[in-house]
Motif scaffolding. Structure first.
Motif, mmCIF file in Angstrom:
data_model
loop_
_atom_site.group_PDB
_atom_site.id
_atom_site.type_symbol
_atom_site.label_atom_id
_atom_site.label_comp_id
_atom_site.label_asym_id
_atom_site.label_seq_id
_atom_site.Cartn_x
_atom_site.Cartn_y
_atom_site.Cartn_z
ATOM 1 N N HIS A 83 31.956 23.853 47.935
ATOM 2 C CA HIS A 83 31.790 23.700 49.465
ATOM 3 C C HIS A 83 32.918 22.511 50.058
ATOM 4 O O HIS A 83 32.586 21.996 49.443
ATOM 5 C CB HIS A 83 30.324 23.910 49.974
ATOM 6 C CG HIS A 83 29.462 23.238 50.151
ATOM 7 N ND1 HIS A 83 28.888 22.788 49.086
ATOM 8 C CD2 HIS A 83 29.678 22.526 51.104
ATOM 9 C CE1 HIS A 83 28.420 21.541 49.728
ATOM 10 N NE2 HIS A 83 28.862 21.239 50.759
ATOM 11 N N ASP A 84 33.367 23.242 51.276
ATOM 12 C CA ASP A 84 33.789 21.737 51.314
ATOM 13 C C ASP A 84 33.779 21.384 52.993
ATOM 14 O O ASP A 84 32.528 21.706 54.332
ATOM 15 C CB ASP A 84 35.593 22.517 52.023
ATOM 16 C CG ASP A 84 35.597 23.637 53.071
ATOM 17 O OD1 ASP A 84 34.709 23.271 53.431
ATOM 18 O OD2 ASP A 84 36.913 23.725 52.994
ATOM 19 N N HIS A 85 34.357 20.739 53.955
ATOM 20 C CA HIS A 85 33.184 19.852 55.109
ATOM 21 C C HIS A 85 34.699 19.493 55.635
ATOM 22 O O HIS A 85 34.756 17.894 55.809
ATOM 23 C CB HIS A 85 32.658 18.531 54.715
ATOM 24 C CG HIS A 85 31.727 18.079 53.756
ATOM 25 N ND1 HIS A 85 31.554 18.460 52.680
ATOM 26 C CD2 HIS A 85 30.210 19.583 54.168
ATOM 27 C CE1 HIS A 85 30.044 19.281 52.263
ATOM 28 N NE2 HIS A 85 29.342 18.713 52.738
ATOM 29 N N PRO A 86 35.511 20.613 56.444
ATOM 30 C CA PRO A 86 36.827 20.121 57.062
ATOM 31 C C PRO A 86 36.331 18.906 57.992
ATOM 32 O O PRO A 86 36.399 19.466 59.112
ATOM 33 C CB PRO A 86 37.043 21.733 57.218
ATOM 34 C CG PRO A 86 36.128 22.514 56.694
ATOM 35 C CD PRO A 86 35.087 21.725 56.091
ATOM 36 N N GLY A 87 37.543 17.776 57.959
ATOM 37 C CA GLY A 87 37.821 16.893 58.779
ATOM 38 C C GLY A 87 36.077 16.056 58.756
ATOM 39 O O GLY A 87 36.248 15.685 60.041
ATOM 40 N N PRO A 97 36.986 12.767 55.006
ATOM 41 C CA PRO A 97 38.129 13.958 55.059
ATOM 42 C C PRO A 97 38.583 14.294 53.946
ATOM 43 O O PRO A 97 39.160 15.500 53.720
ATOM 44 C CB PRO A 97 38.407 13.798 56.130
ATOM 45 C CG PRO A 97 37.326 13.298 56.835
ATOM 46 C CD PRO A 97 36.784 12.080 55.292
ATOM 47 N N GLN A 98 39.398 13.394 53.106
ATOM 48 C CA GLN A 98 40.054 13.571 52.145
ATOM 49 C C GLN A 98 40.184 13.216 50.858
ATOM 50 O O GLN A 98 40.332 13.700 49.920
ATOM 51 C CB GLN A 98 41.238 12.396 52.453
ATOM 52 C CG GLN A 98 41.722 11.784 53.378
ATOM 53 C CD GLN A 98 41.610 11.167 54.536
ATOM 54 O OE1 GLN A 98 40.604 10.505 54.279
ATOM 55 N NE2 GLN A 98 41.543 11.945 55.953
ATOM 56 N N ASP A 123 33.812 26.461 65.706
ATOM 57 C CA ASP A 123 34.688 26.233 67.511
ATOM 58 C C ASP A 123 35.638 25.371 67.688
ATOM 59 O O ASP A 123 37.378 25.191 67.786
ATOM 60 C CB ASP A 123 34.021 26.293 68.530
ATOM 61 C CG ASP A 123 33.113 27.768 69.018
ATOM 62 O OD1 ASP A 123 33.814 29.259 68.096
ATOM 63 O OD2 ASP A 123 32.246 28.081 69.326
ATOM 64 N N ASP A 124 35.091 24.101 66.907
ATOM 65 C CA ASP A 124 36.313 23.284 66.518
ATOM 66 C C ASP A 124 36.877 23.218 65.212
ATOM 67 O O ASP A 124 37.558 22.127 65.016
ATOM 68 C CB ASP A 124 35.949 22.197 66.863
ATOM 69 C CG ASP A 124 36.646 20.568 67.583
ATOM 70 O OD1 ASP A 124 37.434 21.130 68.220
ATOM 71 O OD2 ASP A 124 35.825 19.988 67.663
ATOM 72 N N GLY A 125 36.590 24.094 64.256
ATOM 73 C CA GLY A 125 37.595 24.066 62.867
ATOM 74 C C GLY A 125 37.031 23.225 62.171
ATOM 75 O O GLY A 125 37.893 23.333 61.298
ATOM 76 N N ARG A 126 35.431 23.478 62.015
ATOM 77 C CA ARG A 126 35.053 22.587 60.958
ATOM 78 C C ARG A 126 34.207 23.451 60.789
ATOM 79 O O ARG A 126 32.971 23.635 60.714
ATOM 80 C CB ARG A 126 34.349 20.997 61.509
ATOM 81 C CG ARG A 126 35.175 20.325 62.089
ATOM 82 C CD ARG A 126 34.610 19.359 61.882
ATOM 83 N NE ARG A 126 33.910 19.125 63.669
ATOM 84 C CZ ARG A 126 33.590 18.796 64.146
ATOM 85 N NH1 ARG A 126 35.088 18.401 65.135
ATOM 86 N NH2 ARG A 126 32.832 18.823 65.495
ATOM 87 N N ASP A 127 34.396 24.681 59.906
ATOM 88 C CA ASP A 127 33.320 25.805 59.193
ATOM 89 C C ASP A 127 33.111 25.779 57.626
ATOM 90 O O ASP A 127 34.220 24.465 57.295
ATOM 91 C CB ASP A 127 33.826 27.380 59.579
ATOM 92 C CG ASP A 127 33.610 28.305 59.720
ATOM 93 O OD1 ASP A 127 32.295 27.953 58.903
ATOM 94 O OD2 ASP A 127 33.545 29.492 60.012
ATOM 95 N N CYS A 128 32.056 25.771 57.116
ATOM 96 C CA CYS A 128 32.204 26.360 55.916
ATOM 97 C C CYS A 128 32.674 26.430 55.155
ATOM 98 O O CYS A 128 32.548 28.520 55.391
ATOM 99 C CB CYS A 128 30.926 25.657 56.189
ATOM 100 S SG CYS A 128 30.207 25.395 53.614
#
Length: 254
Positions: free
Chosen positions: A101-105, A171-172, A199-204
Motif C-alpha cells: 500500500h502507499d502513503h501519498p504525500g 513521500p518519495q 478529501d485532501d488527496g491522501r487516500d490509501c
C-alpha cells in the motif's frame, strides 16, 4: 519533587516532538535543515520506546484453538491524531501482513515493539503514462488494467525487531510498502504525517506486483540491488481488514 518534564511519559514526549516536526507543512522536507534536525530528534525518541512503556503485553504465538472466526488479521490502537500527524499501534497476528500500500504525500516512522516484521519497500518511478503500452505481461492484462500499471523499483527488503532502529518513509522514498509478521505475532508503533485524508488527496491505495514474483524480486534485490518491477493498483484485498482495540498506555495530550 521531580521536575515536571522528568515525569512526562516517553510517548507524550514523542507526540510533542512529532507535532514540532510536522506542524508547519511549509518547512517539512528533506532540504529544510530545521525539519531534518527535528526529524532526527523524533527518530531518536522513537528508538527508545518499548511495549512496556505503552502497557502493551506481547501476544503469545497464536493457537488455532483460540482463533475467533472472522476476527481481523490486524488491529489498530489509536493513540492520538492531529491535523499534522496520527500515531497508533498496529498489532499483526501470526502469518498475517499489511498488504502492499502507499502513503501519498506523507512521511512516516515505524518502530517495532515486539516480534519481527519484514518490510518490502518500493518507490514509484516517474515514467510517461503509456510506458507499458509495448510490454507483454504474463498473464496478459485487460485494457482497463493497463491504466493501473505503474513502473516501480523494489528498493529494499529488511527485517525489524524491537532492537532495530525505526523504519522511515518519505513521500518519495519507501512510500509503497508491505509489512509481514515473521515467526509469530508482532506489534509496531506507527506515525504518519499528515494523516490519511481522502478529501485532501491522501487516500490509501493497494497494489500487487505483476510480471515479477515478489519473492524472486526479493532475492534479486539482495543480490543485485534495486530491481524494477511493475505494480498494479488493486482493490483492498478481501483477506485483509483492520479491527480496533483500546490503547492501554499513558494518556497523550496535544
Amino acid at each position: 519533587m521531580m521536575p515536571r518534564d522528568n515525569m512526562t511519559s516517553l510517548i507524550q514526549k514523542i507526540a510533542r516532538q512529532a507535532l514540532t516536526t510536522f506542524k508547519n507543512s511549509s518547512l517539512v522536507g528533506e532540504n529544510n535543515k530545521v525539519f531534518v534536525e527535528n526529524q532526527a530528534k523524533l527518530k531518536s525518541l522513537l528508538a527508545e520506546i518499548k511495549a512496556a512503556d505503552l502497557k502493551i503485553v506481547p501476544r503469545k504465538v497464536d493457537s488455532p484453538t483460540l482463533h475467533v472466526p472472522h476476527s481481523p488479521p490486524v488491529t489498530y490502537m489509536p493513540i492520538c491524531e492531529t491535523d499534522a500527524f496520527s500515531m497508533g499501534v498496529f498489532l499483526l497476528k501470526t502469518g498475517t501482513c499489511i498488504p502492499l500500500h502507499d502513503h501519498p504525500g506523507m512521511h512516516g516512522m515505524l518502530k517495532v515493539l515486539y516480534g519481527k516484521v519484514r518490510i518490502s519497500c518500493f518507490d514509484r518511478l516517474e515514467k510517461p503514462p503509456d510506458v507499458a503500452s509495448g510490454v507483454q505481461f504474463n498473464p496478459p492484462l485487460l485494457p482497463f488494467q493497463r491504466s493501473s500499471i505503474r513502473r516501480s523499483v523494489l528498493r529494499s527488503v529488511g527485517e525489524y525487531t524491537e532492537e532495530s532502529s525505526p523504519c522511515v518513509l518519505t513521500p518519495q522514498r519507501d512510500n509503497i510498502h508491505q509489512i509481514d509478521a515473521v515467526d509469530g505475532p508482532t506489534a509496531f508503533l506507527d506515525i504518519l504525517a499528515p494523516p490519511y485524508d481522502p478529501d485532501d488527496g491522501r487516500d490509501c491505495h493497494y497494489y500487487k506486483v505483476v510480471q515479477s514474483d515478489l519473492e524472486a524480486a526479493d532475492k534479486k534485490t539482495e543480490a543485485q540491488g534495486p530491481t524494477e518491477v511493475w505494480l498494479m493498483e488493486i482493490p483492498q484485498p478481501t483477506d485483509f481488514w483492520c479491527g480496533g482495540e483500546a490503547y492501554p498506555g499513558p494518556e497523550v495530550s496535544i
